[in-house]
Design a protein around this motif. Structure first.
Motif: not given
Length: 340
Positions: A109-125
């Motif tokens: 992992x290199x993008x520090x904000x992608x973990x928050x985007x992934x959290x939003x993804x599982x919330x929407x699912x």
């Protein structure tokens, strides 16, 4: 004018303005030109920027629960979710026993904000958003917002009516909101899931909360349509739009309710009779002089009488289901006998 006066006027015109003390040490920046859009979101380049950033020191993870009815759908699309997150260096785990989804950072992992985007993804699912739509939240120009509407109203029927008002007949109101704000909106249970640009998410949240507070969405839709037309006019860029926007004031409609007629009591100079106390009633009935065991026996008898009455009522209600209804048989026509 004399020559001296003309020289003084020329000197006054050549006097330079005194620079501001705060900007005393500022220098011109040749690289900072007007054609640069400072509000533009620059995408994260893994090939150039990713190589310069070292791996994270600690592992970050987020988990969320999902309802039982989403289990089969999540099993079908989980392979696609894994591939999409693996390209960003994120691992995901689907726990069907516990009913949860988890995302974690890795050494890649290199993008520090992608973990928050992934959290939003599982919330929407978990909130019944389709996979094809939810995966767009990983893009830089797309954000999401989950609006909770279940705790705003206490009355269940009123809540259902206002939630249906938000969707409109055949979902037309919801489609209009999506077109004007540029967001994806899904009403599911006690929450409203939205996806889109930050400006649109702010408008959607205002519309949803006002709808649950008994303000119809059509007022906000009209306002957004007017703003959309005003934005096309370049002359009004630096002016206030308040004179063009409608002001919808809440009107309290007065209904001619007839006041309840109070029963007039006869006026007497004497005060009302004093209500008897519990002890007085017990003395009149004779229970006051009974022992504890006798009082308990009397109370038990009263309780058994009430239980027997209630059981008889319940038995009668149960037997009603077995009583055959009155059926009218086929009407027999009387045949008149002919007289010979």
């Amino acid at each position: 004018m004399s020559d001296k006066e003309e020289e003084q006027v020329d000197d006054a015109s050549q006097v330079q303005p005194v620079p501001n003390k705060n900007k005393k040490y500022r220098r011109d920046k040749p690289w900072d030109t007007d054609d640069i859009d400072k509000w533009a979101i620059q995408p994260f380049d893994y090939e150039t920027e990713g190589k310069n950033i070292p791996a994270f020191l600690e592992e970050s993870s987020f988990a969320t629960l999902f309802p039982k009815y989403r289990e089969n759908y999540l099993k079908e699309i989980w392979a696609g979710v894994t591939r999409a997150l693996d390209s960003h260096g994120i691992t995901c785990v689907l726990d069907l026993i516990e009913g949860s989804m988890t995302v974690k950072t890795t050494r890649k992992t290199r993008d520090p904000y992608i973990i928050f985007k992934s959290r939003d993804l599982i919330k929407l699912l978990a909130r019944s958003v389709p996979y094809q739509q939810a995966i767009k939240v990983l893009q830089d120009d797309t954000a999401c917002d989950i609006i909770k509407i279940g705790n705003i109203l206490r009355n269940k029927e009123r809540f259902v009516k206002r939630r249906q008002r938000l969707m409109g007949p055949q979902g037309n109101t919801l489609k209009a909101i999506e077109l004007l704000t540029g967001c994806y909106v899904l009403v599911q249970g006690n929450t409203v899931s939205t996806m889109g640009p930050f400006k649109g998410l702010k408008e959607v949240r205002r519309i949803v909360l006002d709808c649950m507070k008994n303000i119809h969405p059509i007022y906000h839709i009209k306002e957004l349509m007017i703003k959309r037309e005003l934005a096309k006019d370049e002359k009004l860029k630096h002016e206030s739009w308040d004179r063009f926007l409608p002001n919808f004031k809440k009107k309290n409609v007065k209904t001619n309710k007839k006041p309840l007629a109070k029963k007039s009591k006869p006026k007497t100079p004497f005060p009302p009779p004093q209500t008897p106390r519990k002890i007085d009633l017990a003395i009149e009935s004779g229970e006051y002089f009974l022992s504890k065991t006798a009082k308990a026996a009397v109370a038990m008898e009263k309780k058994k009488e009430e239980q027997s009455k209630n059981s008889e009522k319940r038995r009668a209600e149960r037997e009603k289901a077995f009583i055959a209804p009155d059926e009218d048989g086929p009407s027999k026509k009387k045949v008149k006998k002919s007289k010979d």
